[in-house]
Design an enzyme around this catalytic site. Structure first.
Site, PDB file in Angstrom:
ATOM      1  N   HIS A 168     -14.782  -3.511  -5.199  1.00 26.34           N
ATOM      2  CA  HIS A 168     -15.471  -4.686  -4.474  1.00 26.34           C
ATOM      3  C   HIS A 168     -16.815  -4.470  -3.958  1.00 26.34           C
ATOM      4  O   HIS A 168     -16.840  -3.372  -3.614  1.00 26.34           O
ATOM      5  CB  HIS A 168     -14.402  -5.510  -3.475  1.00 26.34           C
ATOM      6  CG  HIS A 168     -14.074  -4.597  -2.639  1.00 26.34           C
ATOM      7  ND1 HIS A 168     -13.334  -3.578  -2.458  1.00 26.34           N
ATOM      8  CD2 HIS A 168     -14.714  -4.336  -1.094  1.00 26.34           C
ATOM      9  CE1 HIS A 168     -13.431  -2.810  -1.523  1.00 26.34           C
ATOM     10  NE2 HIS A 168     -14.052  -3.561  -0.515  1.00 26.34           N
ATOM     11  N   ASP A 226     -19.034  -5.146  -0.171  1.00 24.69           N
ATOM     12  CA  ASP A 226     -18.343  -5.779   1.073  1.00 24.69           C
ATOM     13  C   ASP A 226     -19.035  -7.120   1.329  1.00 24.69           C
ATOM     14  O   ASP A 226     -18.558  -7.585   2.252  1.00 24.69           O
ATOM     15  CB  ASP A 226     -18.624  -4.610   2.174  1.00 24.69           C
ATOM     16  CG  ASP A 226     -17.902  -3.640   2.075  1.00 24.69           C
ATOM     17  OD1 ASP A 226     -16.706  -3.570   1.300  1.00 24.69           O
ATOM     18  OD2 ASP A 226     -17.918  -2.465   2.642  1.00 24.69           O
ATOM     19  N   HIS A 232     -17.239  -0.456  -4.825  1.00 30.35           N
ATOM     20  CA  HIS A 232     -16.539   0.695  -4.618  1.00 30.35           C
ATOM     21  C   HIS A 232     -14.947   0.290  -4.587  1.00 30.35           C
ATOM     22  O   HIS A 232     -14.640  -0.984  -4.354  1.00 30.35           O
ATOM     23  CB  HIS A 232     -16.790   1.376  -3.198  1.00 30.35           C
ATOM     24  CG  HIS A 232     -16.838   0.277  -2.018  1.00 30.35           C
ATOM     25  ND1 HIS A 232     -17.735  -0.376  -1.591  1.00 30.35           N
ATOM     26  CD2 HIS A 232     -15.814   0.149  -1.175  1.00 30.35           C
ATOM     27  CE1 HIS A 232     -17.362  -1.275  -0.652  1.00 30.35           C
ATOM     28  NE2 HIS A 232     -16.322  -1.267  -0.319  1.00 30.35           N
ATOM     29  N   ARG A 266      -2.621   7.762   4.200  1.00 31.29           N
ATOM     30  CA  ARG A 266      -4.231   7.996   4.203  1.00 31.29           C
ATOM     31  C   ARG A 266      -4.688   7.015   5.218  1.00 31.29           C
ATOM     32  O   ARG A 266      -4.518   5.821   5.236  1.00 31.29           O
ATOM     33  CB  ARG A 266      -4.609   7.830   2.979  1.00 31.29           C
ATOM     34  CG  ARG A 266      -6.095   7.754   2.639  1.00 31.29           C
ATOM     35  CD  ARG A 266      -6.304   7.039   1.343  1.00 31.29           C
ATOM     36  NE  ARG A 266      -7.824   7.142   1.124  1.00 31.29           N
ATOM     37  CZ  ARG A 266      -8.732   6.284   1.362  1.00 31.29           C
ATOM     38  NH1 ARG A 266      -8.828   5.529   2.336  1.00 31.29           N
ATOM     39  NH2 ARG A 266     -10.244   6.378   0.905  1.00 31.29           N
TER      40      ARG A 266
END
Ligand SMILES: *[C@@H]1O[C@H](CO)[C@@H](O)[C@H](O)[C@H]1NC(C)=O
Ligand SMILES: *[C@@H]1O[C@H](CO)[C@@H](O)[C@H](O)[C@H]1NC(C)=O
Length: 721
Positions: free
Chosen positions: A566, A568, A688, A698
């Site tokens: 996507h 941002d 990204h 994570r």
């Protein structure tokens, strides 16, 4: 404190709404039942399987909210008329007449509202409930309830109403398609349509079809609706304002301070009606230049039907907003030529209502600016009449115009390029902190406006942040309370700076650690601002601490992304190779950064891809034919993708929807580790995603920045005091 900011109250004051027994929501007469209670009853009934009750309560909730607004408008209008505010006199008692009028007006409002509304406190819905109504969520429940009751016509309209404010909602889109085929329903009604917006759209549609008379009818009606709605908007701003920051810190202001605080909010709210009225339901950004555009379309439409007087009148009205607009200046001159000798051109004046609105708007602006300095508010005037950068479909101009004689009038938009107001792109500015280590620039990351840095925070800070994260995480916080995983194979947890600070103040995590979250966010902000050599201040738009944990036992067969590709601040449209700056994307985000805390997990690489992610669907999801393998909607692609790109296929072996897998067009891949930060501009140039986390947890701090002060995240600033 500033208008339009994120607020403490939204998160801190989640007062519970007690659902009334649903049977009782039908009571007629007496004071108006609060819509939040009716809504709660409706939702409860829905989940209890009582669909008739749910439909009844939800319908009433919607009606009650509408009536509440109407009643308030009526009373405020009436009391404005009945009690004029007096001018201040001279001498020691000079202010008494003014305050006396103030008190009488307040009394008038109370006695006017009370019979129908009861105590005002009954109608204070929480931020969440109000946001639900804003987003038309009740209609989503309603349509489902109607289906159960086999009321297909109502269901279709409810679905359509919801869809108008939630155009990214794919399930509802599918439902609407179904209604069209099963119920044969063609004309769907938006039950919450704003008349001025509907008329405007209709006007533009006719305009595009060169039906100028119809266009004029609708656009003139849209203008009437606009000014009426503007008055309502102004009046509604006089309601209670929120003092979230103050509530939290036990606000105790003196007389003038309290009045000033409240009045500034009211004023800012009124001033912002321009934006409010230009914004379609469920959208974030307004239609740019909305009000002036009416006059622009009209001047040309009037010219085309031969009414040069009106054409000149509208052109002159448009010029009130943009006195230096060359196209309209030319057009006005052309109309003047046509009319020369037939009448006194000086009698053709810009429209009064537009003039009055502009005068008021300028005065408000002045007050806000001057007062904000004196009172220590921060206020930056947005550009309310921006002329460029709007979507093409808003302004498509009939092709015949281009064949207009050279010196004939044009719609002012035709000649204009519609460039993005792009700043000059630079990078390579100083990193400000000697310990921060430069790793890769844009070129090395195979793109534009990208940077990779290490040692942005220390090992110890990583550990401490991680502790803050564990201490305060609640599933899904930061994504509006939803457990909204992009993939069902990971647990997704997040915390906002706000929550960290709240827990800090409450002693649930050390305040020092909570404060660290803020400090490192600020450090990241300064670095990004400096590295990309931005001239204007970069503000926080949203800051979010987020961890993704691989769920054990669900890691085989995984070929999905942890976070789908996507951009941002825009919606990727790989087909058109375009990224639309359109809601539901967060159009005001300008820069993004991700700061990593750990490396002890598997997978989870951050990747940049090319915008042309078309290959994603096509290569991995060849059009499968049998019904088990028919394309299906995969949950992970529902985030910011257009529907056609959300199709995966159903795997016959386990019956689950398999999302389209990794794009081939990978540009760069980054393995997170403690202290590493990747930052980039938020537009379509930087699509990204995050590869699947297959083992371990994570954690990262996600930061979004904006150059538009209107969208800054206030929390981050207010704690510095
Ligand atoms: C910053 O401002 C200077 C002068 O005002 C200008 O020359 C420069 O291009 C600007 N930089 C950016 C990135 O906009
Ligand atoms: C950039 O592209 C080159 C060539 O495709 C590749 O070798 C390199 O690893 C890429 N850079 C990063 C940081 O992934």
């Amino acid at each position: 404190m500033a208008p339009g900011s994120r607020s403490w109250g939204a998160v801190l004051l989640l007062a519970a709404v007690l659902p009334a027994a649903c049977g009782s929501c039908g009571a007629e007469g007496g004071p108006l039942e609060p819509f939040d209670e009716l809504y709660a009853s409706g939702v409860e009934a829905y989940y209890g399987g009582d669909f008739a009750g749910a439909a009844r309560c939800l319908e009433q909730a919607l009606r009650s909210r509408r009536e509440l607004r109407a009643e308030r408008l009526r009373c405020r209008r009436r009391c404005r008329g009945q009690v004029r505010l007096a001018a201040l006199g001279a001498g020691p008692a000079g202010e008494l007449p003014f305050f006396w009028a103030l008190l009488r007006r307040a009394g008038c409002l109370r006695s006017c509202e009370e019979p129908r509304l009861g105590a005002t406190s009954r109608h204070r819905a929480t931020e969440e409930v109000r946001s639900d109504f804003q987003r038309r969520v009740p209609y989503s429940y309603l349509q489902r309830a109607y289906i159960q009751l086999n009321k297909l016509e109502e269901a279709a309209n409810a679905a359509h109403t919801f869809f108008m404010a939630n155009p990214e909602h794919m399930e509802i889109q599918q439902d609407i398609e179904n209604y069209k085929t099963t119920a044969g329903k063609v004309s769907l009604i938006d039950l919450e349509a704003k008349p001025h917006m509907e008329d405007y759209s209709a006007g533009v549609r006719h305009y595009d079809k060169e039906e100028y008379r119809l266009a004029i009818t609708f656009l003139e009606r849209a203008l009437e609706g606009y000014y009426a709605e503007d008055e309502d908007c102004q009046i509604m701003c006089e309601g209670p304002q929120r003092f979230e920051e103050h509530e939290y810190l036990e606000y105790k202001a003196g007389l003038y301070e309290a009045i000033a605080d409240h009045y500034m909010q009211v004023l800012a709210c009124k001033h912002d009606c321009i934006r409010e009225l230009a914004t379609r339901s469920g959208r974030i950004s307004p239609i740019e230049n909305f009000l002036p555009l009416h006059y622009d379309y009209l001047q040309f439409a009037y010219y085309r039907v031969g009414d040069y007087v009106k054409a000149l009148e509208c052109a002159r009205t448009y010029l009130l907003f943009h006195p230096d607009d060359e196209d309209v200046l030319e057009n006005a001159a052309y109309y003047e030529d046509l009319l020369k000798g037939t009448l006194d051109l000086a009698t053709i004046k810009p429209r009064k209502e537009a003039k009055a609105l502009l005068r008021r708007h300028k005065l408000e602006s002045h007050l806000l600016r001057v007062a904000s300095i004196g009172l220590g508010f921060t206020y930056t005037e947005p550009n309310y009449w921006k002329r460029y950068g709007a979507r093409q479909d808003e302004h498509s101009v009939p092709s015949s115009i281009s064949s207009e004689p050279e010196d004939g009038p044009r719609l002012s938009l035709t000649k204009k390029p519609t460039p993005k107001p792009d700043r000059e792109l630079k990078e390579g500015g100083p990193l400000l902190y000697s310990d921060v280590k430069f790793v890769y620039n844009s070129q090395q990351l195979n793109g534009t406006q990208r940077v990779l840095l290490d040692n942005v925070i220390s090992e110890e800070q990583c550990r401490e942040l991680h502790r803050v994260a564990s201490g305060i995480m609640l599933a899904g916080d930061g994504y509006r309370g939803k457990t909204s995983p992009h993939t069902p194979n990971e647990r997704f947890e997040g915390a906002t700076v706000l929550k960290a600070l709240k827990y800090g103040y409450e002693g649930r995590v050390p305040l020092k650690s909570a404060r660290l979250f803020y400090d490192i966010s600020e450090k990241a902000r300064r670095i990004v601002e400096s590295y990309f050599m931005l001239n204007s201040t970069l503000y926080f738009s949203y800051t979010h601490l987020v961890c993704r944990t691989a769920l054990s036992g669900q890691q085989e067969r995984r070929n999905d992304l942890s976070h789908p590709i996507h951009a941002d601040n825009c919606l990727l449209d790989p087909e058109a190779n375009e990224c639309w700056k359109e809601p539901p994307a967060y159009t005001f985000r300008d820069y993004s950064a991700l700061l990593y805390m750990n490396a002890d997990f598997e997978g989870g690489e951050f990747i940049f891809t090319e915008m042309d992610a078309k290959t994603v669907t096509v290569s991995q999801c060849p059009f499968l034919v049998s019904s088990e393998t028919a394309p299906c909607r995969s949950p992970m692609w529902s985030w910011s993708q257009t529907p056609s790109r959300a199709l995966g296929h159903r795997d016959p072996r386990h019956g689950q929807c398999v999302p389209p897998s990794l794009p081939v067009f990978l540009q760069a891949s980054i393995k997170p580790k403690c202290g590493r930060m990747v930052s980039f501009s938020s537009g379509g140039e930087n699509p990204h995603g995050v590869k699947a986390v297959t083992k371990g947890q994570r954690c990262a701090v996600a930061l979004w920045f904006t150059l538009d002060p209107l969208y800054r995240e206030l929390v981050s600033l207010s704690i510095t005091v």
